[in-house]
Design a protein around this motif. Structure first.
Motif, PDB file in Angstrom:
ATOM      1  N   GLU A 206      -5.704   1.368   1.229  1.00 17.11           N
ATOM      2  CA  GLU A 206      -4.695   1.346  -0.080  1.00 17.11           C
ATOM      3  C   GLU A 206      -4.422  -0.155  -0.367  1.00 17.11           C
ATOM      4  O   GLU A 206      -4.477  -0.383  -1.546  1.00 17.11           O
ATOM      5  CB  GLU A 206      -3.632   2.119   0.250  1.00 17.11           C
ATOM      6  CG  GLU A 206      -3.844   3.511   0.290  1.00 17.11           C
ATOM      7  CD  GLU A 206      -4.246   4.071  -1.389  1.00 17.11           C
ATOM      8  OE1 GLU A 206      -3.561   3.670  -2.145  1.00 17.11           O
ATOM      9  OE2 GLU A 206      -5.104   4.829  -0.952  1.00 17.11           O
TER      10      GLU A 206
ATOM     11  N   LYS B  64      -5.505  -3.190  -3.732  1.00 19.47           N
ATOM     12  CA  LYS B  64      -4.514  -4.068  -4.531  1.00 19.47           C
ATOM     13  C   LYS B  64      -4.308  -5.423  -4.461  1.00 19.47           C
ATOM     14  O   LYS B  64      -4.054  -6.252  -5.214  1.00 19.47           O
ATOM     15  CB  LYS B  64      -3.092  -3.301  -4.255  1.00 19.47           C
ATOM     16  CG  LYS B  64      -2.898  -1.938  -4.449  1.00 19.47           C
ATOM     17  CD  LYS B  64      -1.590  -1.273  -4.105  1.00 19.47           C
ATOM     18  CE  LYS B  64      -1.709   0.110  -4.554  1.00 19.47           C
ATOM     19  NZ  LYS B  64      -0.244   0.612  -4.002  1.00 19.47           N
TER      20      LYS B  64
ATOM     21  N   PRO C 287       0.733  -1.062  -0.039  1.00 16.54           N
ATOM     22  CA  PRO C 287      -0.081   0.062  -0.066  1.00 16.54           C
ATOM     23  C   PRO C 287       1.053   1.238  -0.124  1.00 16.54           C
ATOM     24  O   PRO C 287       1.825   1.221   0.652  1.00 16.54           O
ATOM     25  CB  PRO C 287      -0.750  -0.315   1.135  1.00 16.54           C
ATOM     26  CG  PRO C 287       0.137  -1.044   2.163  1.00 16.54           C
ATOM     27  CD  PRO C 287       0.674  -1.889   1.337  1.00 16.54           C
TER      28      PRO C 287
ATOM     29  N   SER D 160      -5.404   4.512   6.617  1.00 17.16           N
ATOM     30  CA  SER D 160      -4.836   4.706   5.213  1.00 17.16           C
ATOM     31  C   SER D 160      -4.056   3.457   4.432  1.00 17.16           C
ATOM     32  O   SER D 160      -4.595   3.370   3.418  1.00 17.16           O
ATOM     33  CB  SER D 160      -4.148   5.943   5.384  1.00 17.16           C
ATOM     34  OG  SER D 160      -4.514   7.220   5.900  1.00 17.16           O
TER      35      SER D 160
ATOM     36  N   GLU E  74      -5.169  13.604   1.367  1.00 14.15           N
ATOM     37  CA  GLU E  74      -6.072  12.392   1.377  1.00 14.15           C
ATOM     38  C   GLU E  74      -6.855  12.296   2.526  1.00 14.15           C
ATOM     39  O   GLU E  74      -7.638  11.203   2.818  1.00 14.15           O
ATOM     40  CB  GLU E  74      -5.144  11.162   1.284  1.00 14.15           C
ATOM     41  CG  GLU E  74      -4.328  11.064  -0.331  1.00 14.15           C
ATOM     42  CD  GLU E  74      -3.634   9.646  -0.315  1.00 14.15           C
ATOM     43  OE1 GLU E  74      -3.647   8.906   0.615  1.00 14.15           O
ATOM     44  OE2 GLU E  74      -3.130   9.444  -1.419  1.00 14.15           O
TER      45      GLU E  74
ATOM     46  N   PRO F 205      -0.002   4.898   0.360  1.00 10.92           N
ATOM     47  CA  PRO F 205      -0.842   6.337   0.544  1.00 10.92           C
ATOM     48  C   PRO F 205       0.259   7.465  -0.123  1.00 10.92           C
ATOM     49  O   PRO F 205       1.242   7.260   0.342  1.00 10.92           O
ATOM     50  CB  PRO F 205      -0.934   6.469   1.993  1.00 10.92           C
ATOM     51  CG  PRO F 205      -0.751   5.028   2.561  1.00 10.92           C
ATOM     52  CD  PRO F 205       0.213   4.144   1.734  1.00 10.92           C
TER      53      PRO F 205
END
Length: 638
Positions: A378, A382, A68, A374, A76, A70
């Motif tokens: 993320e 994926k 991940p 966060s 964000e 961020p």
């Protein structure tokens, strides 16, 4: 049969960054590549009637999962930005938004890698030099030293005391610290104590003898910036300083003092200065016991030649978390110090410090929750599991959404505290504002400390086994979050502090609490979709009111038993009102409304529910001890 050999990291594998560690592995035996659909060719060989099936050997294998990543934390964070847009004056908003975006980029590209270096290179204690001379040198890494410079450059302490944005300066400082916290490699802790020390000196009127120290603590010049420790905990413990402080102070002919004693837990032991409590020895060689015998002292850790100020470092602490920071046991063997409080008024003088450090504790708690969410969200974009991305599994998204609601409530509690603090520091706070601030600080600290632990561990679980891997950096956040319910007062200690705030104000603080909640709810009177949430909070406030009325007649003992649940009720009700207030503002989003609704669906007044269950009766209290000590030899003595 199949045999599975262990994988070993290659000799060239180096830990450089949290998500990059050990991508190459040297394996022997059975190996597969996750998610690639590759088949391993098997050869069968008949040996003595047994079938042996050796597997193709690979020199290296990699884990095929995308990490991940961020981006800019400020850009964000939708709740942070919407809060600032709703509250800051337009000119202030425009200026700080630009600065925060730039700070977010610096965090991403420069600061976070330094924070990881701090984790990989914890402080080391070198007691003697090569020639046998005692030096008591705490060696910190270059990244830790660079963090100190960055803290000065970014004005992470200075911002609060320059007050260039008037009463909004504390809000702006808190936002920067919130963004900085999980990237700081533990440097947020010395900053908390530095801010607390600066606050104490300012509250004393910044006397001439402390002007130099104050200027260093609030400097933006990395060459001049100081950090401070707070040396309160001794061998008998930390929270009960009135009965646990053994350190004594002996007055010298020049008006200074020499301190003698053992400080059992001194965080940021590499700091430039410290504030500490001690008992002054009178002319007959006696000291006064209890809180009335404690005075507050200022001392430099080292002199101009960088020699310790008659201080011996006993050892560095082996801690579960916050390993990036040096925490030590110190002997004060005649350390030169300056009395800065009135004699016997040490505990009263550190109250301002405790408020600041507890607010920093809340900042750290909310920051750790936000960081874990966060990363989790993320990763969900994926990671493919059972044929689809994690984000497409409704149960997984429900779990993260529940964490998000908790984080939003905690964030708004934090912002409410620092908003009130900013008003108080600029002489703009009403008496009601000050009472509310006194109540909210311990409430928010104890509640968010518990939230941070729950959210951090839940978020770690959202990564599956990968969340348990040290080199992802996730265990660091979890470990560091665990101290948040302990440092600056445990949950029970702070719950009792909440009760003291009620007693000291003769109940006025609860009247302010209820009226403030009601005022926030009225802002949503025209919103049909928020009415269920409004009603839930009103009902909870009503039950809390009835509890308070009943508790007043019952006496102190049942109230002490209820202190923890009572504090949780204050936190949940007030956070619910804040979420409703935020959702009722012009331009709010559907997610703001949803967060308010979901928060308010939980049990908002657990103290009333437990009262109904009889949890605070004398009989239940007696059974508490019986349950705990059942089967123990101590049980027969109860």
């Amino acid at each position: 049969m199949f045999t599975l050999a262990l994988c070993r990291p290659t000799a060239t594998c180096r830990l450089r960054h949290g998500w990059d560690r050990c991508q190459a592995w040297s394996c022997r035996g059975f190996s597969t590549t996750a998610g690639q659909g590759q088949q391993v060719s098997l050869q069968e060989k008949q040996v003595g009637g047994d079938v042996e099936m050796p597997v193709a050997r690979r020199e290296a294998e990699t884990l095929f999962q995308e990490r991940p990543e961020p981006g800019n934390q400020y850009l964000e964070d939708a709740l942070l930005r919407s809060y600032l847009e709703a509250h800051l004056p337009p000119k202030v908003l425009e200026e700080v938004s630009q600065e925060l975006e730039g700070f977010g980029n610096r965090l991403l590209t420069k600061i976070r890698p330094l924070g990881w270096e701090c984790e990989l290179n914890p402080p080391v204690f070198r007691q003697y030099d090569a020639w046998g001379q005692r030096v008591d040198h705490i060696v910190t890494c270059s990244a830790w030293k660079r963090m100190k410079e960055i803290a000065a450059e970014e004005g992470l302490i200075a911002e609060a005391y320059e007050r260039r944005y008037s009463n909004w300066s504390r809000v702006y400082q808190a936002v920067k610290l919130y963004l900085f916290s999980t990237a700081s490699g533990g440097f947020n802790c010395p900053l908390a104590m530095t801010d607390g020390a600066a606050k104490v000196i300012e509250s004393l009127g910044t006397p001439a003898s402390l002007k130099n120290a104050f200027d260093h603590l609030t400097s933006r010049d990395p060459r001049k910036f100081w950090t401070s420790g707070q040396w309160m905990t001794e061998r008998r413990g930390g929270s009960d300083v009135a009965n646990g402080t053994e350190t004594v102070a002996r007055k010298q002919p020049d008006g200074t003092y020499r301190l003698y004693g053992f400080k059992w837990f001194t965080s940021a032991a590499d700091s430039d200065m410290a504030l500490t409590l001690a008992r002054i020895v009178d002319a007959e060689g006696h000291v006064k016991q209890g809180s009335g015998g404690l005075s507050l002292f200022f001392l430099r850790v080292r002199d101009e030649e960088e020699k310790l100020n008659s201080i011996q470092v006993q050892r560095l602490k082996e801690k579960l978390g916050t390993r990036q920071m040096a925490t030590a046991e110190l002997w004060l063997n005649g350390a030169k110090a300056e009395l800065i409080s009135a004699e016997g008024r040490g505990v009263a003088s550190i109250s301002n410090m405790l408020n600041i450090t507890r607010i920093h504790n809340v900042i750290g708690a909310v920051a750790s929750m936000r960081r874990m969410i966060s990363l989790s969200r993320e990763y969900a974009l994926k990671r493919v599991v059972f044929g689809k991305l994690l984000k497409d599994h409704p149960l997984h998204m429900q779990t993260i959404a529940r964490m998000e609601v908790q984080t939003r409530g905690a964030f708004l509690l934090l912002m409410e505290m620092v908003r009130l603090l900013g008003l108080a520091e600029t002489n703009m706070a009403s008496e009601q504002d000050q009472l509310l601030l006194r109540l909210l600080v311990p409430v928010a600290k104890l509640y968010t400390g518990k939230q941070a632990t729950a959210v951090a561990t839940e978020a770690m679980e959202s990564f599956g086994g990968q969340g348990y891997m040290e080199d992802t950096g996730l265990p660091v956040i979890v470990r560091d979050a665990l101290v948040l319910s302990i440092w600056e007062g445990t949950t029970n200690v702070l719950s009792l502090d909440v009760l003291r705030s009620l007693t000291k104000s003769q109940g006025q603080v609860m009247a302010v609490f209820f009226s403030t909640v009601q005022n926030k709810l009225e802002l949503a009177s025209s919103s049909a979709e928020l009415q269920p949430a409004v009603q839930w909070v009103r009902d909870a406030a009503g039950r809390l009111t009835r509890f308070c009325q009943g508790a007043a007649a019952e006496g102190a003992a049942p109230m002490e038993l209820a202190a923890r649940d009572f504090s949780y009720s204050l936190a949940r009700i007030y956070a619910g009102a804040l979420l409703i207030e935020h959702a009722a503002r012009p331009g709010s989003s559907c997610t703001d409304v949803c967060a308010a609704q979901r928060w308010c669906r939980q049990e908002l007044c657990p103290v009333a529910a437990e009262l109904g269950n009889g949890s605070y009766s004398a009989e239940e209290s007696s059974m508490d001890s019986a349950l705990v000590y059942a089967g123990s030899p101590a049980g027969s003595r109860l």
